[in-house]
Write a protein that holds these residues in place. Structure first.
Motif, mmCIF file in Angstrom:
data_model
loop_
_atom_site.group_PDB
_atom_site.id
_atom_site.type_symbol
_atom_site.label_atom_id
_atom_site.label_comp_id
_atom_site.label_asym_id
_atom_site.label_seq_id
_atom_site.Cartn_x
_atom_site.Cartn_y
_atom_site.Cartn_z
ATOM 1 N N ARG A 51 -4.552 -0.640 -29.370
ATOM 2 C CA ARG A 51 -4.363 -2.083 -29.483
ATOM 3 C C ARG A 51 -4.466 -2.379 -31.077
ATOM 4 O O ARG A 51 -3.530 -3.180 -31.869
ATOM 5 C CB ARG A 51 -5.084 -3.161 -28.759
ATOM 6 N N GLY A 85 2.422 -8.315 -30.166
ATOM 7 C CA GLY A 85 2.479 -9.699 -29.567
ATOM 8 C C GLY A 85 2.506 -9.049 -28.031
ATOM 9 O O GLY A 85 1.562 -9.500 -27.443
ATOM 10 N N GLN A 86 3.476 -8.280 -27.779
ATOM 11 C CA GLN A 86 3.507 -7.808 -26.386
ATOM 12 C C GLN A 86 2.306 -6.833 -26.031
ATOM 13 O O GLN A 86 2.001 -7.008 -24.932
ATOM 14 C CB GLN A 86 4.809 -6.905 -26.196
ATOM 15 N N VAL A 89 -0.480 -9.104 -25.062
ATOM 16 C CA VAL A 89 -0.411 -9.612 -23.936
ATOM 17 C C VAL A 89 -0.960 -8.476 -22.803
ATOM 18 O O VAL A 89 -1.609 -8.857 -21.836
ATOM 19 C CB VAL A 89 0.911 -9.975 -23.511
ATOM 20 N N GLY A 92 -4.607 -8.484 -23.027
ATOM 21 C CA GLY A 92 -5.248 -9.749 -22.432
ATOM 22 C C GLY A 92 -5.422 -9.293 -20.672
ATOM 23 O O GLY A 92 -6.441 -9.721 -20.154
ATOM 24 N N LEU A 93 -4.258 -8.891 -20.173
ATOM 25 C CA LEU A 93 -4.272 -8.666 -18.979
ATOM 26 C C LEU A 93 -5.215 -7.445 -18.398
ATOM 27 O O LEU A 93 -6.177 -7.562 -17.565
ATOM 28 C CB LEU A 93 -2.918 -8.133 -18.493
ATOM 29 N N SER A 103 -6.517 -13.844 -11.468
ATOM 30 C CA SER A 103 -5.117 -14.076 -11.915
ATOM 31 C C SER A 103 -4.332 -15.137 -10.853
ATOM 32 O O SER A 103 -3.102 -15.600 -11.125
ATOM 33 C CB SER A 103 -4.176 -12.782 -11.874
ATOM 34 N N GLN A 114 2.668 -16.907 -15.874
ATOM 35 C CA GLN A 114 1.807 -15.942 -16.626
ATOM 36 C C GLN A 114 2.128 -14.607 -16.052
ATOM 37 O O GLN A 114 2.088 -13.675 -16.916
ATOM 38 C CB GLN A 114 0.338 -16.531 -16.286
ATOM 39 N N THR A 117 5.153 -13.447 -17.627
ATOM 40 C CA THR A 117 4.772 -12.821 -18.972
ATOM 41 C C THR A 117 4.238 -11.497 -19.315
ATOM 42 O O THR A 117 4.453 -10.542 -19.905
ATOM 43 C CB THR A 117 3.860 -13.888 -19.863
ATOM 44 N N PHE A 118 3.301 -11.253 -18.268
ATOM 45 C CA PHE A 118 2.532 -9.851 -18.145
ATOM 46 C C PHE A 118 3.584 -8.742 -17.803
ATOM 47 O O PHE A 118 3.584 -7.755 -18.526
ATOM 48 C CB PHE A 118 1.464 -10.041 -17.234
ATOM 49 N N ALA A 121 6.084 -8.057 -20.714
ATOM 50 C CA ALA A 121 5.388 -7.256 -21.737
ATOM 51 C C ALA A 121 5.220 -5.869 -21.462
ATOM 52 O O ALA A 121 5.566 -4.900 -22.184
ATOM 53 C CB ALA A 121 4.081 -7.868 -22.200
#
Length: 155
Positions: A51, A85-86, A89, A92-93, A103, A114, A117-118, A121
């Motif tokens: 990351r 950015g992807q 994400v 973060g997940l 979740s 949400q 979005t996960f 990505a």
């Protein structure tokens, strides 16, 4: 990346890794054993390391090498910030899951947004790295079935 800088790219001084990445590589080498191969070292690198290799600080050294390996980013007019950015994400997940954070939200629309979005990505990053792997993920994921079983209201 290895084709551009050699299979031991993680030892390449040109890339000017910060001490955190240098420490992560040293740990990965130790875990890989005394007779490690580059592939074993790469496999031992943590998701944190991957990351943060996308950070802006590597924009002029590492990112051009990565970008050449992701030709559809250029074709779509996207760049490092979009890809990073992807990955952020997904990171973060992953952290939410690792820390057993829920979740499920009381607002199903917020939860759906949400999770969409996960899902987007993960799908886009996987497709950019390996389209066959992305197809496999889509075909074998249990997430759509689990999401369809969600009750409309939570008590």
């Amino acid at each position: 990346m290895s084709a551009a800088r050699g299979s031991h790219w993680f030892d390449d001084d040109y890339l000017q890794f910060y001490w955190t990445v240098q420490k992560a590589v040293a740990t990965a080498k130790r875990r890989a054993g005394s007779r490690y191969s580059p592939g074993k070292v790469i496999a031992e690198l943590t998701f944190d390391t991957w990351r943060f290799l996308l950070a802006r600080r590597y924009k002029t050294t590492l990112w051009p090498i990565v970008f050449r390996g992701l030709p559809d980013l250029a074709a779509e007019g996207r760049g490092q910030e979009d890809f990073e950015g992807q990955v952020a994400v997904i990171y973060g997940l992953r952290n939410r899951c690792a820390h057993h954070e829920p979740s499920v939200k009381s607002d199903p629309l917020a939860e759906t947004a949400q999770l969409d979005t996960f899902d987007s990505a993960l799908s886009q990053v996987a497709r950019r790295i390996d389209s066959d792997a992305a197809l496999w993920i889509d075909k074998n994921s249990r997430i759509p079935a689990l999401r369809s079983n969600r009750p409309n209201s939570l008590i």
